[in-house]
Design an enzyme around this catalytic site. Sequence first.
Site, short mmCIF file in Angstrom:
data_model
loop_
_atom_site.label_atom_id
_atom_site.label_comp_id
_atom_site.label_asym_id
_atom_site.label_seq_id
_atom_site.Cartn_x
_atom_site.Cartn_y
_atom_site.Cartn_z
N GLU A 30 10.63 -59.50 37.98
CA GLU A 30 11.69 -60.09 37.21
C GLU A 30 11.27 -60.82 36.23
O GLU A 30 10.33 -61.43 35.95
CB GLU A 30 12.29 -61.21 38.54
CG GLU A 30 13.19 -60.41 39.70
CD GLU A 30 13.70 -61.48 40.51
OE1 GLU A 30 14.64 -61.98 40.06
OE2 GLU A 30 13.27 -61.31 41.69
N ASP B 289 16.49 -55.84 45.70
CA ASP B 289 17.85 -55.96 46.07
C ASP B 289 18.90 -55.38 44.87
O ASP B 289 19.50 -54.78 45.13
CB ASP B 289 18.22 -57.09 46.85
CG ASP B 289 17.84 -58.40 45.86
OD1 ASP B 289 17.25 -58.19 44.77
OD2 ASP B 289 18.05 -59.41 46.57
N ARG C 186 25.07 -61.02 53.00
CA ARG C 186 25.26 -59.46 52.38
C ARG C 186 25.49 -58.54 53.64
O ARG C 186 24.63 -58.42 54.23
CB ARG C 186 24.22 -59.28 51.42
CG ARG C 186 24.04 -59.86 50.12
CD ARG C 186 23.33 -58.90 49.03
NE ARG C 186 21.82 -58.67 49.60
CZ ARG C 186 20.90 -59.25 49.11
NH1 ARG C 186 20.78 -60.27 48.57
NH2 ARG C 186 19.63 -59.00 49.68
#
Length: 389
Positions: free
Chosen positions: A258, A278, A358
Site C-alpha cells: 500500500e 482485500d 464484511r
Amino acid sequence: MIKKILLLGSGELGKEFVIAAKRKGQYVVACDSYAGAPAMQVADACEVFNMLDGDELDAVVAKHKPDIIVPEIEAIRTERLYHFEEEGIQVVPSARAVNFTMNRKAIRDLAAKELGLKTARYFYAKSLDELKAAAQKIGFPCVVKPLMSSSGKGQSLVKSADELEQAWEYGCSGSRGDIKELIIEEFIHFDCEITLLTVTQKNGPTLFCPPIGHVQKGGDYRESFQPAYVTPEHLAEAQRMAAKVTESLTGAGIWGVEFFLSHRDGVYFSELSPRPHDTGMVTLAGTQNLNEFELHLRAVLGLPIPGVTQERMGASAVILSPIASKEQPRYRGMEDVCGETDTYLRIFGKPYTKVNRRMGVVLCYAPNGSDMDALRDKCKAAAAKVEVY
C-alpha cells in the site's frame, strides 16, 4: 505437484485461495478460530483452534504434516513458523516475511530505517503518556494504530489532544495477540491511496499488477477499482519500493503493498501484507488475465506466470452487516444485483454477523477506456441493494 497446504485463517480471501488451489488439484486443510469459516466450506479438511497458542499450532502441524503453510491472518504465533521452515516446510512467502509484516513495528523500521523508503514520520507508544509525548512531536491530525491488527481494527484519526485517551483505549482493544503497543504516525495529505499487488516468484522475475485504487473508512476497505490512474513516474517509484521491500523479506507469493500518493510530495510507503489483499478482490471481476488468488497459488507452487495483463476495468464494493447476531445471516436484494449487467455478486458465507462485518462484495466490470467514476457508482449502488438481516 500435489501438495498438502495448511491454510492459517479461513476468511473470504482464504476461500478464494482454496478455490484456486482445488482447481490445481491441491489438498487444503483450512484452519481458523471458529467453525464454518468461509474457506472451510470448500477445503478438504479443517481445524478449529487458537492459532495464537503455539502448542496448539505445533499439534496441528504435527497431525497434518503439510508441505506448505499459508498464513492468511495476523493472529498467529508467527515465531513458530521459523521452526517449521527449518523442518523443511515451505512457509508462504517465508517465515521472515510473515514475522515482519504481521507487526507494524518490524515492517516500518525495516522500510524506513534499513531500506530508506519514504514513510510518514512515526513513533511508538507503550503507554498513554508515551502516546501524548509522541503526539506533541507529530502534531495534529495524526493516526494511531495497534502494532498488530487488521481491517482497520483499533485505528483512529486523532484531531486533538482531547482524543488521545480514547485513541489509546481503542487501539489497545483492537490489537491482536498479546502486543499492547501502538504506532502514531503523521497524517499524510495524500491525493489517493493505491495497492500495488506484487508477485515474487521462485524462478522468475518480480511482477506487478495494474495499480488498484481504494477507499477506506475507519482504516477498513470499502471499495476498490482497477486500474487506478497513477503517473508513470509515481508508478515506477512505487514499483521500485515494492520490489525492494519484498526482496528483503524473501519468499514467493503475492504481496499487497500500500502507498499514499501526493502530487506535491510523491510516493509514501504505507503498509504491506504478505498474501492476497482485500482490495485485490476487484481482480475477481476479470480485470487481469489471472486474479490475485491464482497468482498467489502459482507463485506458491512454483508454477510459471508468463505475465500479468490488464483485460478490462473493474470496481468492487463491500456488503456490510448492520447487525450483530449469532444466527445464520439472511440476505435481501440478491435478485436485484444479479439482474444487473456485467456484475458479479459474492456472498462470503460467514456463519454469524457483527456490526460492519464484511459479508459479501459486488464486482462490476467494463471495457478498457470506460468511465471509471460511473463504474464505481454503479458498483456501490448495487452493493447497497443487498441487506443483511
